[in-house]
Design a protein around this motif. Structure first.
Motif, PDB file in Angstrom:
ATOM      1  N   LYS A  35       0.825  -1.204   0.000  1.00  0.00           N
ATOM      2  CA  LYS A  35       0.000   0.000   0.000  1.00  0.00           C
ATOM      3  C   LYS A  35       0.861   1.257   0.000  1.00  0.00           C
ATOM      4  CE  LYS A  35      -3.851   1.985   2.591  1.00  0.00           C
ATOM      5  NZ  LYS A  35      -4.855   1.709   3.607  1.00  0.00           N
ATOM      6  N   MET A  36       1.958   1.212   0.731  1.00  0.00           N
ATOM      7  CA  MET A  36       2.849   2.379   0.799  1.00  0.00           C
ATOM      8  C   MET A  36       4.197   1.985   1.352  1.00  0.00           C
ATOM      9  SD  MET A  36       2.520   4.150   4.406  1.00  0.00           S
ATOM     10  CE  MET A  36       3.047   5.615   3.738  1.00  0.00           C
ATOM     11  N   ARG A  37       5.191   2.848   1.055  1.00  0.00           N
ATOM     12  CA  ARG A  37       6.558   2.635   1.539  1.00  0.00           C
ATOM     13  C   ARG A  37       7.217   3.996   1.679  1.00  0.00           C
ATOM     14  NH1 ARG A  37      11.013  -1.480  -1.029  1.00  0.00           N
ATOM     15  NH2 ARG A  37       9.126  -2.726  -1.177  1.00  0.00           N
ATOM     16  N   GLU A  38       7.743   4.283   2.881  1.00  0.00           N
ATOM     17  CA  GLU A  38       8.489   5.518   3.130  1.00  0.00           C
ATOM     18  C   GLU A  38       9.897   5.132   3.569  1.00  0.00           C
ATOM     19  OE1 GLU A  38       6.554   8.217   5.806  1.00  0.00           O
ATOM     20  OE2 GLU A  38       4.595   7.876   4.880  1.00  0.00           O
ATOM     21  N   LEU A  39      10.892   5.786   2.985  1.00  0.00           N
ATOM     22  CA  LEU A  39      12.286   5.474   3.281  1.00  0.00           C
ATOM     23  C   LEU A  39      12.914   6.521   4.185  1.00  0.00           C
ATOM     24  CD1 LEU A  39      13.490   4.418  -0.286  1.00  0.00           C
ATOM     25  CD2 LEU A  39      12.608   2.957   1.547  1.00  0.00           C
ATOM     26  N   ARG A  40      13.886   6.077   4.991  1.00  0.00           N
ATOM     27  CA  ARG A  40      14.701   6.994   5.780  1.00  0.00           C
ATOM     28  C   ARG A  40      15.810   7.523   4.881  1.00  0.00           C
ATOM     29  NH1 ARG A  40      14.685   2.442   9.603  1.00  0.00           N
ATOM     30  NH2 ARG A  40      16.844   2.123   8.980  1.00  0.00           N
ATOM     31  N   GLU A  49       3.328  -0.435   4.453  1.00  0.00           N
ATOM     32  CA  GLU A  49       2.065  -1.103   4.735  1.00  0.00           C
ATOM     33  C   GLU A  49       1.772  -2.094   3.618  1.00  0.00           C
ATOM     34  OE1 GLU A  49       0.230   2.905   6.841  1.00  0.00           O
ATOM     35  OE2 GLU A  49      -0.912   1.962   5.227  1.00  0.00           O
ATOM     36  N   VAL A  50       1.352  -3.291   4.023  1.00  0.00           N
ATOM     37  CA  VAL A  50       0.956  -4.338   3.084  1.00  0.00           C
ATOM     38  C   VAL A  50      -0.444  -4.789   3.475  1.00  0.00           C
ATOM     39  CG1 VAL A  50       1.451  -6.658   2.220  1.00  0.00           C
ATOM     40  CG2 VAL A  50       3.331  -5.076   2.713  1.00  0.00           C
ATOM     41  N   VAL A  51      -1.308  -4.933   2.477  1.00  0.00           N
ATOM     42  CA  VAL A  51      -2.692  -5.351   2.709  1.00  0.00           C
ATOM     43  C   VAL A  51      -2.837  -6.825   2.337  1.00  0.00           C
ATOM     44  CG1 VAL A  51      -5.109  -4.946   2.111  1.00  0.00           C
ATOM     45  CG2 VAL A  51      -3.509  -3.020   2.196  1.00  0.00           C
ATOM     46  N   ILE A  52      -3.399  -7.594   3.265  1.00  0.00           N
ATOM     47  CA  ILE A  52      -3.714  -9.004   3.042  1.00  0.00           C
ATOM     48  C   ILE A  52      -5.210  -9.177   3.295  1.00  0.00           C
ATOM     49  CG2 ILE A  52      -3.348 -11.379   3.802  1.00  0.00           C
ATOM     50  CD1 ILE A  52      -0.524 -10.515   4.696  1.00  0.00           C
ATOM     51  N   ASN A  53      -5.941  -9.516   2.257  1.00  0.00           N
ATOM     52  CA  ASN A  53      -7.392  -9.731   2.375  1.00  0.00           C
ATOM     53  C   ASN A  53      -8.092  -8.591   3.113  1.00  0.00           C
ATOM     54  OD1 ASN A  53      -7.353 -12.169   0.973  1.00  0.00           O
ATOM     55  ND2 ASN A  53      -7.029 -13.356   2.821  1.00  0.00           N
ATOM     56  N   GLY A  54      -7.724  -7.370   2.809  1.00  0.00           N
ATOM     57  CA  GLY A  54      -8.379  -6.212   3.399  1.00  0.00           C
ATOM     58  C   GLY A  54      -7.808  -5.762   4.737  1.00  0.00           C
ATOM     59  N   SER A  55      -6.838  -6.486   5.279  1.00  0.00           N
ATOM     60  CA  SER A  55      -6.230  -6.110   6.559  1.00  0.00           C
ATOM     61  C   SER A  55      -4.816  -5.594   6.338  1.00  0.00           C
ATOM     62  CB  SER A  55      -6.177  -7.317   7.504  1.00  0.00           C
ATOM     63  OG  SER A  55      -7.484  -7.715   7.855  1.00  0.00           O
ATOM     64  N   VAL A  56      -4.474  -4.527   7.049  1.00  0.00           N
ATOM     65  CA  VAL A  56      -3.174  -3.881   6.893  1.00  0.00           C
ATOM     66  C   VAL A  56      -2.178  -4.405   7.924  1.00  0.00           C
ATOM     67  CG1 VAL A  56      -1.946  -1.669   7.009  1.00  0.00           C
ATOM     68  CG2 VAL A  56      -4.220  -1.784   5.967  1.00  0.00           C
ATOM     69  N   ILE A  57      -0.988  -4.734   7.441  1.00  0.00           N
ATOM     70  CA  ILE A  57       0.162  -5.007   8.304  1.00  0.00           C
ATOM     71  C   ILE A  57       1.128  -3.853   8.090  1.00  0.00           C
ATOM     72  CG2 ILE A  57       2.171  -6.475   8.709  1.00  0.00           C
ATOM     73  CD1 ILE A  57       0.477  -8.860   7.957  1.00  0.00           C
ATOM     74  N   MET A  58       1.510  -3.195   9.169  1.00  0.00           N
ATOM     75  CA  MET A  58       2.495  -2.113   9.101  1.00  0.00           C
ATOM     76  C   MET A  58       3.844  -2.686   9.487  1.00  0.00           C
ATOM     77  SD  MET A  58       0.440   1.030  10.819  1.00  0.00           S
ATOM     78  CE  MET A  58      -1.011   1.720  10.048  1.00  0.00           C
ATOM     79  N   LEU A  59       4.920  -2.117   8.905  1.00  0.00           N
ATOM     80  CA  LEU A  59       6.239  -2.662   9.181  1.00  0.00           C
ATOM     81  C   LEU A  59       7.325  -1.634   8.919  1.00  0.00           C
ATOM     82  CD1 LEU A  59       7.880  -4.042   6.276  1.00  0.00           C
ATOM     83  CD2 LEU A  59       5.436  -4.502   6.190  1.00  0.00           C
ATOM     84  N   ALA A  60       8.510  -1.924   9.438  1.00  0.00           N
ATOM     85  CA  ALA A  60       9.682  -1.066   9.240  1.00  0.00           C
ATOM     86  C   ALA A  60      10.934  -1.914   9.357  1.00  0.00           C
ATOM     87  CB  ALA A  60       9.715   0.044  10.288  1.00  0.00           C
TER      88      ALA A  60
END
Length: 122
Positions: A35-40, A49-60
């Motif tokens: 869904k999105m990616r922000e870099l340092r 953010e990655v969407v799986i079946n309508g649910s968002v997993i946020m990560l870094a």
């Protein structure tokens, strides 16, 4: 309460080593959509953010200040057998091969990033 559209009330936020690799894993195994990616400034992932079946997993990406923070996740999927096989091909370690349970067809595995996954087809 006004939760932004496209988000749910509770979302996992994972800090992993090799966030780009983890995103690729989520896309391949769970048919996730980035869904999105922000870099340092150092070009590491600050937030994605990655969407799986309508649910968002946020990560870094992990840093010295923010070491890896992994989790265990229960995920509804269309085909647990397919997800399990894809996961093993991606180097995951089996915890439970697909089996029929009272709540659906379920499996379990650990990914190479330190997370535990429990995919289930209802």
């Amino acid at each position: 309460m006004n939760i932004p559209e496209g988000y749910q009330a509770v979302m996992p936020y994972l800090i992993v080593n090799d966030a780009p690799g983890f995103i690729a894993f989520l896309k391949k195994v769970f048919d996730g959509t980035e869904k999105m990616r922000e870099l340092r400034d150092d070009h590491k992932i600050m937030h994605a953010e990655v969407v799986i079946n309508g649910s968002v997993i946020m990560l870094a990406d992990a840093t010295e200040a923010y070491p890896p923070k992994t989790s265990g996740m229960f995920v509804y999927v269309d085909d647990v057998d397919k997800v399990y096989e894809l996961a093993l091909k991606e180097g995951c370690h089996s915890l439970m091969p697909p089996a029929n349970k009272e709540y659906g067809r379920a499996a379990g595995f650990n990914d190479v990033y330190g997370n535990t996954w429990w995919p289930v087809t209802p």
